[in-house]
Design a protein around this motif. Structure first.
Motif, short mmCIF file in Angstrom:
data_model
loop_
_atom_site.label_atom_id
_atom_site.label_comp_id
_atom_site.label_asym_id
_atom_site.label_seq_id
_atom_site.Cartn_x
_atom_site.Cartn_y
_atom_site.Cartn_z
N THR A 76 0.79 -1.23 0.00
CA THR A 76 0.00 0.00 0.00
C THR A 76 0.83 1.28 0.00
O THR A 76 0.30 2.35 -0.30
CB THR A 76 -0.91 0.04 1.24
OG1 THR A 76 -0.09 -0.16 2.40
CG2 THR A 76 -1.97 -1.03 1.18
N SER A 78 1.69 3.11 2.43
CA SER A 78 1.01 4.11 3.23
C SER A 78 1.37 4.01 4.70
O SER A 78 1.97 3.03 5.14
CB SER A 78 -0.51 3.94 3.13
OG SER A 78 -0.95 4.18 1.84
N ALA A 83 -2.93 2.40 5.08
CA ALA A 83 -2.69 1.08 4.48
C ALA A 83 -3.96 0.24 4.54
O ALA A 83 -4.41 -0.29 3.52
CB ALA A 83 -1.55 0.38 5.21
N LYS A 86 -6.77 1.72 2.45
CA LYS A 86 -6.60 1.57 1.02
C LYS A 86 -7.06 0.18 0.57
O LYS A 86 -7.66 0.02 -0.49
CB LYS A 86 -5.10 1.71 0.69
CG LYS A 86 -4.81 2.66 -0.47
CD LYS A 86 -3.32 2.69 -0.73
CE LYS A 86 -2.84 4.07 -1.10
NZ LYS A 86 -1.37 4.11 -1.29
N LEU A 87 -6.74 -0.81 1.38
CA LEU A 87 -7.09 -2.18 1.01
C LEU A 87 -8.59 -2.40 1.12
O LEU A 87 -9.17 -3.15 0.34
CB LEU A 87 -6.34 -3.17 1.90
CG LEU A 87 -4.83 -3.20 1.65
CD1 LEU A 87 -4.13 -4.09 2.65
CD2 LEU A 87 -4.54 -3.68 0.24
N SER A 239 6.36 -0.02 4.14
CA SER A 239 5.89 0.87 3.09
C SER A 239 7.05 1.60 2.41
O SER A 239 6.88 2.18 1.35
CB SER A 239 4.90 1.89 3.67
OG SER A 239 5.57 2.90 4.38
N TRP A 407 -8.91 -8.67 3.23
CA TRP A 407 -8.03 -8.50 2.06
C TRP A 407 -7.89 -9.81 1.32
O TRP A 407 -7.89 -9.86 0.08
CB TRP A 407 -6.67 -7.96 2.52
CG TRP A 407 -5.75 -7.59 1.40
CD1 TRP A 407 -6.10 -7.14 0.15
CD2 TRP A 407 -4.32 -7.65 1.41
NE1 TRP A 407 -4.97 -6.91 -0.60
CE2 TRP A 407 -3.87 -7.21 0.15
CE3 TRP A 407 -3.38 -8.03 2.38
CZ2 TRP A 407 -2.51 -7.13 -0.17
CZ3 TRP A 407 -2.03 -7.95 2.07
CH2 TRP A 407 -1.60 -7.50 0.79
#
Ligand code: PHE
Length: 456
Positions: A76, A78, A83, A86-87, A239, A407
Protein backbone atom coordinates in the motif's frame (compact mmCIF):
# COMPACT_ATOMS: atom_id res chain seq x y z
CA UNK A 1 18.17 6.02 -3.26
CA UNK A 2 16.06 3.77 -5.42
CA UNK A 3 13.60 5.21 -7.81
CA UNK A 4 10.54 6.58 -6.10
CA UNK A 5 7.19 5.03 -6.82
CA UNK A 6 4.39 7.51 -7.48
CA UNK A 7 3.24 7.39 -3.88
CA UNK A 8 6.72 7.90 -2.59
CA UNK A 9 7.03 11.60 -2.27
CA UNK A 10 10.30 12.91 -0.91
CA UNK A 11 8.42 13.74 2.27
CA UNK A 12 7.91 10.00 2.82
CA UNK A 13 11.34 8.77 1.83
CA UNK A 14 12.64 5.27 1.13
CA UNK A 15 15.35 2.94 2.40
CA UNK A 16 18.64 3.44 0.63
CA UNK A 17 19.56 -0.24 0.70
CA UNK A 18 18.28 -3.63 1.75
CA UNK A 19 20.81 -3.75 4.55
CA UNK A 20 19.68 -0.34 5.69
CA UNK A 21 16.10 -1.52 5.98
CA UNK A 22 17.05 -4.68 7.81
CA UNK A 23 19.13 -2.77 10.26
CA UNK A 24 16.35 -0.27 10.84
CA UNK A 25 13.78 -3.02 11.36
CA UNK A 26 16.10 -4.87 13.71
CA UNK A 27 16.83 -1.53 15.32
CA UNK A 28 13.12 -1.02 15.88
CA UNK A 29 12.68 -4.46 17.37
CA UNK A 30 15.81 -4.53 19.52
CA UNK A 31 15.50 -2.01 22.27
CA UNK A 32 14.47 -1.60 25.86
CA UNK A 33 12.02 -4.45 25.34
CA UNK A 34 14.91 -6.88 25.01
CA UNK A 35 17.42 -5.40 27.40
CA UNK A 36 15.26 -3.93 30.13
CA UNK A 37 11.88 -5.65 29.94
CA UNK A 38 12.61 -9.24 28.94
CA UNK A 39 14.95 -10.04 31.85
CA UNK A 40 12.65 -8.65 34.51
CA UNK A 41 9.58 -10.31 33.02
CA UNK A 42 11.46 -13.61 33.01
CA UNK A 43 12.48 -12.92 36.61
CA UNK A 44 8.89 -12.27 37.61
CA UNK A 45 7.39 -15.19 35.73
CA UNK A 46 9.32 -18.26 36.72
CA UNK A 47 12.50 -17.85 34.65
CA UNK A 48 12.71 -20.86 32.35
CA UNK A 49 8.93 -21.18 32.23
CA UNK A 50 8.66 -17.72 30.76
CA UNK A 51 11.52 -18.23 28.33
CA UNK A 52 9.94 -21.40 26.99
CA UNK A 53 6.50 -19.86 26.45
CA UNK A 54 8.07 -16.75 24.98
CA UNK A 55 10.11 -18.65 22.43
CA UNK A 56 7.10 -20.77 21.52
CA UNK A 57 4.99 -17.69 20.88
CA UNK A 58 7.74 -15.98 18.86
CA UNK A 59 7.97 -18.99 16.58
CA UNK A 60 4.22 -19.06 15.95
CA UNK A 61 3.31 -15.39 16.04
CA UNK A 62 6.51 -13.53 15.34
CA UNK A 63 7.17 -14.80 11.85
CA UNK A 64 3.51 -14.85 10.83
CA UNK A 65 2.60 -11.34 11.89
CA UNK A 66 5.90 -9.81 10.83
CA UNK A 67 5.31 -11.09 7.32
CA UNK A 68 1.70 -9.93 7.45
CA UNK A 69 2.62 -6.37 8.40
CA UNK A 70 5.49 -6.07 5.94
CA UNK A 71 3.31 -7.25 3.07
CA UNK A 72 0.48 -4.86 3.90
CA UNK A 73 2.94 -1.99 4.17
CA UNK A 74 4.75 -2.66 0.94
CA UNK A 75 1.57 -3.28 -0.99
CA UNK A 76 0.00 0.00 0.00
CA UNK A 77 2.91 2.39 0.48
CA UNK A 78 1.01 4.11 3.23
CA UNK A 79 1.06 4.93 6.89
CA UNK A 80 -0.60 2.40 9.19
CA UNK A 81 -4.04 3.99 8.96
CA UNK A 82 -3.98 4.57 5.22
CA UNK A 83 -2.69 1.08 4.48
CA UNK A 84 -5.73 -0.70 5.86
CA UNK A 85 -8.06 1.92 4.47
CA UNK A 86 -6.60 1.57 1.02
CA UNK A 87 -7.09 -2.18 1.01
CA UNK A 88 -10.66 -1.90 2.24
CA UNK A 89 -12.48 1.34 2.87
CA UNK A 90 -13.53 1.73 6.45
CA UNK A 91 -10.82 -0.56 7.88
CA UNK A 92 -8.31 2.14 8.64
CA UNK A 93 -9.28 1.90 12.30
CA UNK A 94 -6.97 -1.13 12.67
CA UNK A 95 -4.06 1.10 11.83
CA UNK A 96 -5.62 3.79 13.95
CA UNK A 97 -5.43 1.54 17.02
CA UNK A 98 -1.81 0.94 16.22
CA UNK A 99 -1.00 4.59 15.88
CA UNK A 100 -2.63 5.22 19.24
CA UNK A 101 -0.64 2.36 20.76
CA UNK A 102 2.66 3.66 19.39
CA UNK A 103 1.88 7.10 20.65
CA UNK A 104 1.15 5.84 24.16
CA UNK A 105 4.15 3.50 24.21
CA UNK A 106 6.58 6.23 23.28
CA UNK A 107 5.21 8.46 26.02
CA UNK A 108 6.54 6.13 28.70
CA UNK A 109 9.30 4.46 26.67
CA UNK A 110 11.00 7.81 26.60
CA UNK A 111 10.93 7.94 30.39
CA UNK A 112 12.84 4.66 30.56
CA UNK A 113 15.10 5.95 27.79
CA UNK A 114 15.81 8.82 30.15
CA UNK A 115 16.76 6.39 32.91
CA UNK A 116 19.30 4.87 30.52
CA UNK A 117 20.79 8.31 29.87
CA UNK A 118 21.03 8.86 33.60
CA UNK A 119 22.97 5.60 33.89
CA UNK A 120 25.35 6.72 31.16
CA UNK A 121 26.22 9.57 33.49
CA UNK A 122 26.11 7.36 36.58
CA UNK A 123 28.65 5.04 34.96
CA UNK A 124 31.15 7.81 35.54
CA UNK A 125 29.92 9.25 38.81
CA UNK A 126 29.25 5.83 40.36
CA UNK A 127 26.06 4.57 42.01
CA UNK A 128 27.43 3.77 45.47
CA UNK A 129 26.99 0.59 47.48
CA UNK A 130 23.20 0.62 47.64
CA UNK A 131 22.32 -0.08 44.03
CA UNK A 132 18.58 -0.48 44.62
CA UNK A 133 18.42 2.64 46.76
CA UNK A 134 20.18 4.70 44.12
CA UNK A 135 17.75 3.60 41.43
CA UNK A 136 14.65 4.16 43.56
CA UNK A 137 15.83 7.56 44.72
CA UNK A 138 16.36 8.61 41.16
CA UNK A 139 13.11 7.42 39.57
CA UNK A 140 10.94 8.65 42.43
CA UNK A 141 12.34 12.18 42.32
CA UNK A 142 10.33 14.80 40.44
CA UNK A 143 12.70 16.86 38.34
CA UNK A 144 15.75 14.90 37.22
CA UNK A 145 13.99 11.99 35.50
CA UNK A 146 11.72 14.44 33.67
CA UNK A 147 14.74 16.31 32.34
CA UNK A 148 16.29 13.08 31.10
CA UNK A 149 12.94 12.16 29.54
CA UNK A 150 12.95 15.52 27.77
CA UNK A 151 16.46 14.90 26.49
CA UNK A 152 15.57 11.45 25.18
CA UNK A 153 12.41 12.69 23.48
CA UNK A 154 14.29 15.63 22.00
CA UNK A 155 16.96 13.41 20.47
CA UNK A 156 14.31 11.13 19.00
CA UNK A 157 12.48 14.08 17.48
CA UNK A 158 15.70 15.52 16.08
CA UNK A 159 16.52 12.31 14.23
CA UNK A 160 12.99 11.73 12.94
CA UNK A 161 12.83 15.24 11.51
CA UNK A 162 15.77 14.34 9.30
CA UNK A 163 13.76 11.56 7.65
CA UNK A 164 13.90 7.88 6.97
CA UNK A 165 17.20 6.95 5.43
CA UNK A 166 19.12 10.01 6.55
CA UNK A 167 18.70 9.50 10.24
CA UNK A 168 17.60 6.03 11.09
CA UNK A 169 19.79 3.82 8.98
CA UNK A 170 23.15 5.33 9.67
CA UNK A 171 23.24 5.00 13.43
CA UNK A 172 21.84 1.50 13.59
CA UNK A 173 24.43 0.00 11.26
CA UNK A 174 27.11 0.58 13.85
CA UNK A 175 25.10 0.22 17.02
CA UNK A 176 23.57 -3.22 16.50
CA UNK A 177 26.80 -5.13 15.95
CA UNK A 178 28.52 -3.22 18.75
CA UNK A 179 25.71 -3.93 21.16
CA UNK A 180 25.94 -7.58 20.34
CA UNK A 181 29.64 -7.77 21.12
CA UNK A 182 29.21 -5.83 24.34
CA UNK A 183 26.45 -8.14 25.47
CA UNK A 184 28.71 -11.12 24.87
CA UNK A 185 31.33 -9.64 27.15
CA UNK A 186 28.82 -9.03 29.92
CA UNK A 187 27.31 -12.49 29.54
CA UNK A 188 30.77 -14.01 29.93
CA UNK A 189 31.38 -12.06 33.12
CA UNK A 190 27.93 -12.73 34.50
CA UNK A 191 27.86 -16.49 34.02
CA UNK A 192 31.31 -16.89 35.56
CA UNK A 193 30.42 -15.05 38.75
CA UNK A 194 30.46 -17.08 41.90
CA UNK A 195 26.92 -18.27 42.58
CA UNK A 196 25.79 -17.69 39.01
CA UNK A 197 24.79 -21.31 38.48
CA UNK A 198 21.68 -20.85 40.60
CA UNK A 199 20.57 -18.13 38.22
CA UNK A 200 21.43 -20.16 35.16
CA UNK A 201 19.32 -22.97 36.47
CA UNK A 202 16.45 -20.62 37.14
CA UNK A 203 16.72 -19.15 33.68
CA UNK A 204 17.17 -22.35 31.72
CA UNK A 205 15.09 -25.00 33.48
CA UNK A 206 11.40 -24.50 32.90
CA UNK A 207 9.41 -25.54 35.90
CA UNK A 208 6.25 -26.76 34.22
CA UNK A 209 4.04 -26.05 37.20
CA UNK A 210 4.96 -22.39 36.71
CA UNK A 211 3.52 -22.24 33.21
CA UNK A 212 0.27 -20.53 34.11
CA UNK A 213 -2.10 -18.33 32.15
CA UNK A 214 -0.37 -15.34 33.66
CA UNK A 215 2.90 -16.43 32.06
CA UNK A 216 1.15 -16.69 28.70
CA UNK A 217 -0.34 -13.24 29.07
CA UNK A 218 3.01 -11.73 30.03
CA UNK A 219 4.82 -13.53 27.20
CA UNK A 220 2.22 -12.59 24.61
CA UNK A 221 2.45 -8.90 25.46
CA UNK A 222 6.23 -9.14 25.38
CA UNK A 223 6.29 -10.81 21.95
CA UNK A 224 4.30 -7.94 20.47
CA UNK A 225 6.23 -5.28 22.30
CA UNK A 226 9.66 -6.67 21.58
CA UNK A 227 9.03 -7.41 17.91
CA UNK A 228 7.35 -4.04 17.36
CA UNK A 229 4.22 -5.85 16.17
CA UNK A 230 0.53 -5.09 16.39
CA UNK A 231 0.78 -1.36 15.92
CA UNK A 232 1.60 -0.89 12.29
CA UNK A 233 5.26 -0.20 12.86
CA UNK A 234 6.30 -2.89 10.41
CA UNK A 235 3.51 -1.74 8.09
CA UNK A 236 5.08 1.68 8.07
CA UNK A 237 8.62 0.36 7.64
CA UNK A 238 7.41 -2.04 4.94
CA UNK A 239 5.89 0.87 3.09
CA UNK A 240 9.37 2.19 2.40
CA UNK A 241 10.48 -1.13 0.87
CA UNK A 242 11.12 -2.02 -2.73
CA UNK A 243 9.25 -4.76 -4.57
CA UNK A 244 12.42 -6.83 -4.88
CA UNK A 245 12.71 -7.30 -1.15
CA UNK A 246 12.38 -10.90 0.04
CA UNK A 247 9.83 -10.39 2.78
CA UNK A 248 9.81 -14.01 3.90
CA UNK A 249 13.49 -13.91 4.68
CA UNK A 250 13.10 -10.65 6.57
CA UNK A 251 10.24 -12.04 8.60
CA UNK A 252 12.43 -14.95 9.68
CA UNK A 253 15.54 -12.93 10.34
CA UNK A 254 14.14 -10.02 12.33
CA UNK A 255 12.37 -12.07 15.03
CA UNK A 256 15.36 -14.42 15.27
CA UNK A 257 17.85 -11.65 15.87
CA UNK A 258 15.50 -9.91 18.26
CA UNK A 259 14.99 -13.02 20.35
CA UNK A 260 18.67 -13.74 20.37
CA UNK A 261 19.38 -10.36 21.93
CA UNK A 262 16.59 -10.77 24.49
CA UNK A 263 17.85 -14.17 25.54
CA UNK A 264 21.38 -12.88 25.81
CA UNK A 265 20.19 -10.01 27.98
CA UNK A 266 18.67 -12.62 30.27
CA UNK A 267 22.03 -14.40 30.41
CA UNK A 268 23.69 -11.11 31.25
CA UNK A 269 21.33 -10.23 34.05
CA UNK A 270 19.71 -13.23 35.74
CA UNK A 271 22.82 -15.17 36.78
CA UNK A 272 24.15 -11.96 38.30
CA UNK A 273 20.88 -11.40 40.14
CA UNK A 274 21.44 -14.66 41.98
CA UNK A 275 25.18 -14.20 42.41
CA UNK A 276 24.71 -10.84 44.12
CA UNK A 277 21.65 -11.83 46.11
CA UNK A 278 19.10 -9.57 44.43
CA UNK A 279 15.52 -10.78 43.91
CA UNK A 280 14.60 -11.96 40.39
CA UNK A 281 11.10 -10.52 40.84
CA UNK A 282 12.52 -7.05 41.44
CA UNK A 283 10.55 -5.63 38.50
CA UNK A 284 11.45 -2.72 36.20
CA UNK A 285 14.55 -1.85 38.20
CA UNK A 286 16.24 -5.21 37.61
CA UNK A 287 18.67 -4.18 34.88
CA UNK A 288 19.54 -0.87 36.51
CA UNK A 289 20.22 -2.46 39.87
CA UNK A 290 22.01 -5.61 38.75
CA UNK A 291 24.31 -4.48 35.98
CA UNK A 292 26.20 -1.83 37.98
CA UNK A 293 27.09 -4.64 40.39
CA UNK A 294 28.32 -6.76 37.49
CA UNK A 295 30.44 -3.91 36.15
CA UNK A 296 31.95 -3.34 39.58
CA UNK A 297 33.19 -6.91 39.53
CA UNK A 298 34.98 -6.40 36.20
CA UNK A 299 38.37 -4.93 35.48
CA UNK A 300 37.81 -1.60 33.68
CA UNK A 301 34.21 -1.81 34.86
CA UNK A 302 33.63 1.92 34.56
CA UNK A 303 34.50 1.91 30.89
CA UNK A 304 32.44 -1.19 30.19
CA UNK A 305 29.51 0.35 31.99
CA UNK A 306 29.83 3.57 30.05
CA UNK A 307 30.03 1.83 26.68
CA UNK A 308 27.20 -0.52 27.56
CA UNK A 309 24.73 2.13 28.63
CA UNK A 310 25.58 4.24 25.59
CA UNK A 311 24.79 1.24 23.39
CA UNK A 312 21.54 0.60 25.26
CA UNK A 313 20.71 4.22 24.67
CA UNK A 314 21.26 3.84 20.93
CA UNK A 315 19.22 0.65 20.84
CA UNK A 316 16.44 2.50 22.65
CA UNK A 317 16.67 5.43 20.25
CA UNK A 318 16.43 3.23 17.18
CA UNK A 319 13.21 1.83 18.67
CA UNK A 320 11.79 5.16 19.76
CA UNK A 321 12.46 6.49 16.27
CA UNK A 322 10.27 3.75 14.83
CA UNK A 323 7.56 4.46 17.38
CA UNK A 324 7.59 8.11 16.47
CA UNK A 325 7.76 7.37 12.75
CA UNK A 326 4.40 5.57 12.93
CA UNK A 327 2.70 8.61 14.38
CA UNK A 328 4.57 11.06 12.20
CA UNK A 329 3.77 9.13 9.01
CA UNK A 330 0.12 9.44 10.01
CA UNK A 331 0.54 13.20 10.37
CA UNK A 332 2.21 13.47 6.97
CA UNK A 333 -0.06 11.12 5.01
CA UNK A 334 -3.44 11.76 6.64
CA UNK A 335 -3.30 15.21 8.15
CA UNK A 336 -1.10 16.56 5.34
CA UNK A 337 1.30 18.13 7.80
CA UNK A 338 4.95 18.58 6.95
CA UNK A 339 7.36 16.18 8.60
CA UNK A 340 8.61 18.92 10.87
CA UNK A 341 5.20 20.05 12.11
CA UNK A 342 4.13 16.47 12.57
CA UNK A 343 7.17 15.68 14.70
CA UNK A 344 6.92 18.81 16.80
CA UNK A 345 3.22 18.48 17.57
CA UNK A 346 3.33 14.80 18.50
CA UNK A 347 6.56 15.12 20.44
CA UNK A 348 5.10 17.83 22.62
CA UNK A 349 2.01 15.83 23.52
CA UNK A 350 4.00 12.67 24.19
CA UNK A 351 6.43 14.57 26.33
CA UNK A 352 3.60 15.89 28.49
CA UNK A 353 2.05 12.44 28.95
CA UNK A 354 5.50 11.13 29.80
CA UNK A 355 5.85 13.69 32.58
CA UNK A 356 2.81 12.07 34.16
CA UNK A 357 4.37 8.63 33.70
CA UNK A 358 7.58 9.74 35.35
CA UNK A 359 5.85 11.43 38.28
CA UNK A 360 3.72 8.34 38.84
CA UNK A 361 6.90 6.68 40.16
CA UNK A 362 7.02 9.16 43.01
CA UNK A 363 5.03 12.31 43.66
CA UNK A 364 1.92 11.08 41.85
CA UNK A 365 2.06 7.46 42.91
CA UNK A 366 -1.34 7.75 44.59
CA UNK A 367 -3.04 8.76 41.37
CA UNK A 368 -4.52 5.55 40.00
CA UNK A 369 -6.50 4.88 36.85
CA UNK A 370 -9.10 2.09 36.90
CA UNK A 371 -9.02 -0.36 34.02
CA UNK A 372 -11.39 -3.03 32.63
CA UNK A 373 -9.48 -5.86 34.28
CA UNK A 374 -10.63 -4.60 37.67
CA UNK A 375 -7.23 -3.22 38.68
CA UNK A 376 -6.14 0.37 39.04
CA UNK A 377 -2.77 1.48 37.76
CA UNK A 378 -0.42 4.43 38.14
CA UNK A 379 0.15 6.34 34.89
CA UNK A 380 3.37 4.53 33.95
CA UNK A 381 1.92 1.07 34.55
CA UNK A 382 -1.34 2.07 32.93
CA UNK A 383 0.41 3.00 29.69
CA UNK A 384 2.42 -0.20 29.79
CA UNK A 385 -0.49 -2.51 30.58
CA UNK A 386 -2.97 -0.97 28.15
CA UNK A 387 -0.53 -1.02 25.25
CA UNK A 388 1.43 -4.27 25.72
CA UNK A 389 -1.36 -6.48 26.97
CA UNK A 390 -4.37 -5.05 25.16
CA UNK A 391 -3.75 -2.71 22.25
CA UNK A 392 -0.85 -4.54 20.60
CA UNK A 393 -2.37 -8.04 20.79
CA UNK A 394 -5.68 -6.59 19.63
CA UNK A 395 -3.90 -4.92 16.72
CA UNK A 396 -2.20 -8.20 15.84
CA UNK A 397 -5.46 -10.10 16.05
CA UNK A 398 -7.25 -7.61 13.84
CA UNK A 399 -4.49 -7.54 11.24
CA UNK A 400 -4.53 -11.34 11.03
CA UNK A 401 -8.31 -11.39 10.64
CA UNK A 402 -8.06 -8.61 8.12
CA UNK A 403 -5.70 -10.59 5.93
CA UNK A 404 -7.59 -13.82 6.43
CA UNK A 405 -11.08 -12.57 5.79
CA UNK A 406 -11.05 -9.08 4.29
CA UNK A 407 -8.03 -8.50 2.06
CA UNK A 408 -7.69 -12.23 1.49
CA UNK A 409 -4.72 -14.54 1.97
CA UNK A 410 -4.15 -14.99 -1.80
CA UNK A 411 -3.65 -11.25 -2.23
CA UNK A 412 -1.13 -11.11 0.56
CA UNK A 413 0.64 -14.14 -0.88
CA UNK A 414 0.86 -12.45 -4.25
CA UNK A 415 2.46 -9.40 -2.69
CA UNK A 416 4.97 -11.51 -0.76
CA UNK A 417 5.87 -13.45 -3.92
CA UNK A 418 6.87 -10.37 -5.88
CA UNK A 419 10.13 -10.38 -3.93
CA UNK A 420 11.08 -14.03 -4.40
CA UNK A 421 10.06 -17.57 -3.55
CA UNK A 422 7.60 -18.10 -0.76
CA UNK A 423 8.53 -21.47 0.62
CA UNK A 424 6.28 -21.41 3.66
CA UNK A 425 3.22 -20.25 1.77
CA UNK A 426 0.92 -23.07 2.90
CA UNK A 427 2.03 -22.95 6.49
CA UNK A 428 1.78 -19.20 6.66
CA UNK A 429 -1.69 -19.20 5.12
CA UNK A 430 -3.02 -21.48 7.84
CA UNK A 431 -1.20 -19.64 10.59
CA UNK A 432 -2.41 -16.20 9.61
CA UNK A 433 -6.00 -17.20 8.97
CA UNK A 434 -6.71 -19.58 11.82
CA UNK A 435 -3.97 -20.36 14.30
CA UNK A 436 -2.79 -16.84 15.11
CA UNK A 437 -6.26 -15.31 15.53
CA UNK A 438 -7.43 -18.13 17.76
CA UNK A 439 -4.29 -18.15 19.88
CA UNK A 440 -4.22 -14.40 20.38
CA UNK A 441 -7.95 -14.25 21.01
CA UNK A 442 -7.83 -16.88 23.73
CA UNK A 443 -4.93 -15.21 25.53
CA UNK A 444 -6.57 -11.80 25.19
CA UNK A 445 -9.74 -13.15 26.76
CA UNK A 446 -7.82 -14.46 29.70
CA UNK A 447 -6.04 -11.14 30.01
CA UNK A 448 -9.25 -9.34 30.73
CA UNK A 449 -10.23 -12.04 33.18
CA UNK A 450 -13.15 -13.08 31.03
CA UNK A 451 -11.80 -16.55 30.53
CA UNK A 452 -11.73 -17.08 34.28
CA UNK A 453 -15.38 -16.27 34.34
CA UNK A 454 -16.28 -18.44 31.38
CA UNK A 455 -14.34 -21.47 32.55
CA UNK A 456 -14.66 -20.98 36.27
N1 PHE B 1 10.41 -3.28 20.06
C1 PHE B 1 10.87 -2.17 20.81
C2 PHE B 1 11.69 -2.66 22.00
O1 PHE B 1 11.76 -3.83 22.23
C3 PHE B 1 9.75 -1.28 21.28
C4 PHE B 1 8.76 -1.00 20.20
C5 PHE B 1 7.46 -1.46 20.32
C6 PHE B 1 9.13 -0.31 19.07
C7 PHE B 1 6.55 -1.25 19.32
C8 PHE B 1 8.24 -0.09 18.05
C9 PHE B 1 6.95 -0.56 18.17
O2 PHE B 1 12.25 -1.91 22.71
Amino acid sequence: MQQLKPEQTPERGMWSSRFGFLMAAVGSAVGLGNLWKFPYLAGENGGGAFVLVYVGLVVILGFTLMLAELSIGRHTNSDAYGAYNKLKKGWGFIGGFGILAGFLILSYYSVVGGWVLKYVVASITGVGADKAGYFTNFITSSVEPVLYHLLFMGITAFIVIRGVSGGIEKAVKIVMPALFIMLMVIVLRSVTLEGASEGLKYYLTPNFSEITLKVFVAALGQVFFSLSLGMGCMVTYGSYLSKQEDLEKDALLIPSLDSLVAIMAGFAILPAVFAFGFAPGEGPGLMFITLPAVFESMPLGTIFSLIFFILVFFAAISSSISLMEVTVAFGIDRLKWSRKVSVLVFTTVMFVIGIGASLSMGAWSDFLIPWIDGNSYGIFDFLDVVTSYYLLPLGGLLSALFIGFVWGVPNAVKEIKTGGNFRTEKLWSVLIKYIVPILVFVILLSTTGLLDKIIG
